[in-house]
Design an enzyme around this catalytic site. Structure first.
Site, PDB file in Angstrom:
ATOM      1  N   SER A  28      21.632   3.420 -35.882  1.00 25.89           N
ATOM      2  CA  SER A  28      22.950   3.648 -35.277  1.00 25.89           C
ATOM      3  C   SER A  28      23.168   5.056 -34.766  1.00 25.89           C
ATOM      4  O   SER A  28      23.937   5.259 -33.837  1.00 25.89           O
ATOM      5  CB  SER A  28      24.040   3.299 -36.290  1.00 25.89           C
ATOM      6  N   HIS A  83      23.728  -2.909 -33.766  1.00 30.63           N
ATOM      7  CA  HIS A  83      23.605  -2.190 -32.483  1.00 30.63           C
ATOM      8  C   HIS A  83      22.594  -2.830 -31.543  1.00 30.63           C
ATOM      9  O   HIS A  83      22.263  -2.248 -30.510  1.00 30.63           O
ATOM     10  CB  HIS A  83      23.226  -0.726 -32.741  1.00 30.63           C
ATOM     11  N   LYS A  85      31.309  -4.229 -32.254  1.00 30.26           N
ATOM     12  CA  LYS A  85      30.612  -3.490 -31.192  1.00 30.26           C
ATOM     13  C   LYS A  85      30.585  -4.357 -29.928  1.00 30.26           C
ATOM     14  O   LYS A  85      31.617  -4.509 -29.291  1.00 30.26           O
ATOM     15  CB  LYS A  85      29.255  -3.050 -31.699  1.00 30.26           C
TER      16      LYS A  85
HETATM   17  C1  LIG Z   1      24.248  -0.551 -38.379  1.00 28.20           C
HETATM   18  C2  LIG Z   1      25.644  -0.895 -38.804  1.00 28.20           C
HETATM   19  N1  LIG Z   1      25.815  -1.851 -39.730  1.00 28.20           N
HETATM   20  C3  LIG Z   1      27.045  -2.201 -40.147  1.00 28.20           C
HETATM   21  C4  LIG Z   1      28.181  -1.608 -39.649  1.00 28.20           C
HETATM   22  C5  LIG Z   1      29.516  -2.007 -40.165  1.00 28.20           C
HETATM   23  O1  LIG Z   1      30.173  -2.791 -39.223  1.00 28.20           O
HETATM   24  P1  LIG Z   1      31.769  -2.903 -39.147  1.00 28.20           P
HETATM   25  O2  LIG Z   1      32.245  -1.777 -38.287  1.00 28.20           O
HETATM   26  O3  LIG Z   1      31.978  -4.236 -38.546  1.00 28.20           O
HETATM   27  O4  LIG Z   1      32.313  -2.802 -40.529  1.00 28.20           O
HETATM   28  C6  LIG Z   1      28.047  -0.632 -38.651  1.00 28.20           C
HETATM   29  C7  LIG Z   1      29.268  -0.024 -38.076  1.00 28.20           C
HETATM   30  O5  LIG Z   1      29.461   1.110 -37.947  1.00 28.20           O
HETATM   31  C8  LIG Z   1      26.752  -0.253 -38.238  1.00 28.20           C
HETATM   32  O6  LIG Z   1      26.583   0.708 -37.340  1.00 28.20           O
END
Ligand SMILES: Cc1ncc(COP(=O)(O)O)c(C=O)c1O
Length: 394
Positions: free
Chosen positions: A183, A211, A242
């Site tokens: 990320s 992502h 996203k």
């Molecule tokens: C790689 C990754 N996994 C999980 C999440 C968590 O997702 P959410 O924003 O839906 O709680 C994010 C969000 O920032 C993320 O970047």
């Protein structure tokens, strides 16, 4: 002052950056969320969003959210387990399972809740979780909640992963967890090599595609699909925050694992299910992804253009090959100051500073949406180059 406040009052890092005029957080947007937004009263170009397909403002997505609210109401007032399941939750689960190529999908109220609920539910105290050190914080939290043996391996380093696998008891479950696309730095996991190791050591694989869904694959089915490895991966995690232009998340897996998770993942059972509006929006976003592959083509055109633009101007951008472009600065204070100066020049980007990363790894995270234009990227490249030069970073 009570003991709690006596402790917390010592935390003054935000005050210090506010006094220095470089505090970059919690800026309010007061416009539509698009490539151009009004933020803190100023018009800026948005290069900090995770809405890779730019669908948050799509008329069909908004309309679907409104229609679902009209029919079902605004909230759920219960967990999926009890009174919180609508027919549109179930329909969307079927659609998502088909989309990523798994038998079942289970929808949670947030992506974070998927990782903190599914990971600790899967393995027991004699088993192993092997996780990449740059995995998202929600995975780290999920791992922390697990009673299993936890083994961190060096980022995208297959030798490091293999060493950990060798030290595991061969008779116990070994679950490897990675981000599909990391990320902060935008690099892709070495999935084929992980699959080879999983075969060799009889391990299972969990890929967080937060992502990569909506980015990789002809219709955005993600990295596992793109690499032809869906069947080799046991669990595919996704979020709606996203590319899916909403809020919520899901895990997709085989029916046996899904049956266990539906009855044992605590953040699924003990948290209210996502709103009708979110389900409507995600379903419409998915339809657009299936019917408009040109969105992905455009996103990748922009990505290649921006990657080449930064590389040819001597920016240090690490190993990214995706719409997430890290611009390394490697100095905490400069990262704050550059973020502020860019905002004043009309560019919003996200600073990534310590303690989230080591001070020597600080960066600005520049991210693209399919709705950006080449002139917007040119404008950003010019401004970012000017400010990075001002601080002697390039
Ligand atoms: C790689 C990754 N996994 C999980 C999440 C968590 O997702 P959410 O924003 O839906 O709680 C994010 C969000 O920032 C993320 O970047």
């Amino acid at each position: 002052m009570r003991l709690l406040q006596q402790k917390l009052i010592k935390y003054d890092a935000p005050q210090k950056t506010k006094e220095a005029g470089i505090y970059p957080y919690f800026r309010a947007i007061s416009s539509e969320q698009d490539t151009e937004v009004i933020m803190s009263g100023r018009k800026v170009l948005m290069f900090g969003s995770n809405s890779y397909l730019g669908l948050t403002n799509h008329p069909k997505v908004k309309e679907a959210a409104i229609e679902a609210t009209k029919k079902y109401g605004t909230g759920m007032a219960g967990s999926r387990f009890l009174n919180g399941t609508l027919d549109i939750h179930v329909e969307l689960e079927h659609k998502l399972a088909k989309f990523v190529g798994k038998e079942e999908a289970i929808i949670f109220a947030a992506g974070m809740l998927v990782n903190v609920g599914v990971i600790p539910a899967l393995t027991g105290k004699d088993d192993y979780i092997l996780w990449d050190e740059l995995n998202h914080a929600s995975i780290v939290e999920g791992v922390r909640l697990s009673f299993s043996n936890k083994m961190k391996f060096r980022h995208n380093d297959m030798e490091s992963l293999e060493k950990r696998l060798q030290s595991c008891n061969p008779d116990k479950i070994k679950l490897i967890i990675v981000d599909g696309v990391f990320s902060m730095e935008g690099d892709v996991t070495k999935l084929q090599e992980i699959v080879n190791l999983a075969h060799k050591y009889n391990a299972n694989i969990y890929v967080d595609e937060a992502h990569s869904l909506g980015v990789f694959g002809k219709n955005g089915q993600g990295v596992c699909h793109h690499l032809g490895l869906t069947d080799e991966v046991d669990l595919i995690m996704g979020t709606f925050s996203k590319s899916f232009a909403s809020i919520g998340g899901f895990i997709a897996t085989d029916s046996i694992t899904a049956n266990w998770l539906r009855h044992n993942a605590r953040s699924y059972i003990f948290s209210a299910s996502p709103t009708p509006a979110a389900m409507g929006a995600v379903s419409a976003a998915l339809d657009i992804m299936m019917s408009e592959p040109e969105r992905f083509e455009h996103l990748w055109q922009l990505t290649h253009y921006a990657l080449e633009g930064f590389r040819s101007r001597n920016f240090e951008i690490g190993h990214t090959s995706t719409p997430i472009i890290p611009l390394f600065i490697r100095d905490n204070e400069k990262t704050f100051m550059i973020t502020r100066d860019l905002f004043e020049e009309g560019i919003f980007v996200n600073p990534v500073v310590s303690p989230a990363v080591a001070p020597k790894d600080t960066l600005i995270r520049f991210s693209l949406m399919a709705t950006h234009t080449i002139p917007q990227i040119d404008f950003a490249l010019d401004k970012i180059t000017k400010i990075f030069k001002k601080y002697g970073v390039i």
